[in-house]
Design an enzyme around this catalytic site. Sequence first.
Site, PDB file in Angstrom:
ATOM      1  N   CYS A 101       1.199  -0.893  -0.070  1.00  9.85           N
ATOM      2  CA  CYS A 101      -0.503   0.252   0.057  1.00  9.85           C
ATOM      3  C   CYS A 101       0.524   1.227   0.285  1.00  9.85           C
ATOM      4  O   CYS A 101       1.677   1.686   0.703  1.00  9.85           O
ATOM      5  CB  CYS A 101      -0.725   0.145   1.181  1.00  9.85           C
ATOM      6  SG  CYS A 101      -1.802   1.925   1.558  1.00  9.85           S
ATOM      7  N   CYS A 118       0.063   3.615   3.214  1.00 14.80           N
ATOM      8  CA  CYS A 118       0.767   3.114   4.022  1.00 14.80           C
ATOM      9  C   CYS A 118       1.849   2.802   4.064  1.00 14.80           C
ATOM     10  O   CYS A 118       2.853   3.718   5.263  1.00 14.80           O
ATOM     11  CB  CYS A 118       0.024   1.474   4.045  1.00 14.80           C
ATOM     12  SG  CYS A 118      -1.218   1.135   4.047  1.00 14.80           S
TER      13      CYS A 118
END
Length: 149
Positions: free
Chosen positions: A76, A79
């Site tokens: 991600c 993230c």
Amino acid sequence: MYMKSMKISGILTGVAVAAMMSACGGTASKSEAAASGQDSSVQENVELGNVIVWQGGKISPDKELPTVIDFNATWCGPCQKFGPVFEQVAEEMDGFFKFVSVDVDRCPEAAEQFQVSSIPQVTVLRPDGSHNSAVGYMTADELKAFISM
């Protein structure tokens, strides 16, 4: 031939995902656990600086401090961008909050516990068991404001 290779690839992917999830969920067989002298349901969490890297299972509230949980994944992009922000705030707010990082792919039980459907998700778990969550990238100031609510 192409269809056969797609079917085999799909099966291998399913097996790999199942193996990965069982490996991180601490689901070694009881005989393996008994042979090693370990409880198969408990895994050691890892402390990296002021952040605890969660290794599996459900997360219980700390008796004294609110727990700030970063739900993330290695694949991600947001993230990965948020990780250093989370670590910075963990260092600045040490002693006021407990900080935990959870990879949703490695620890699906914790992600399910807090109904994670999008990442990054930050959840503040209070000592009384109540919690609130926010989804998406945050700056350090936004994270501090959110966890201090």
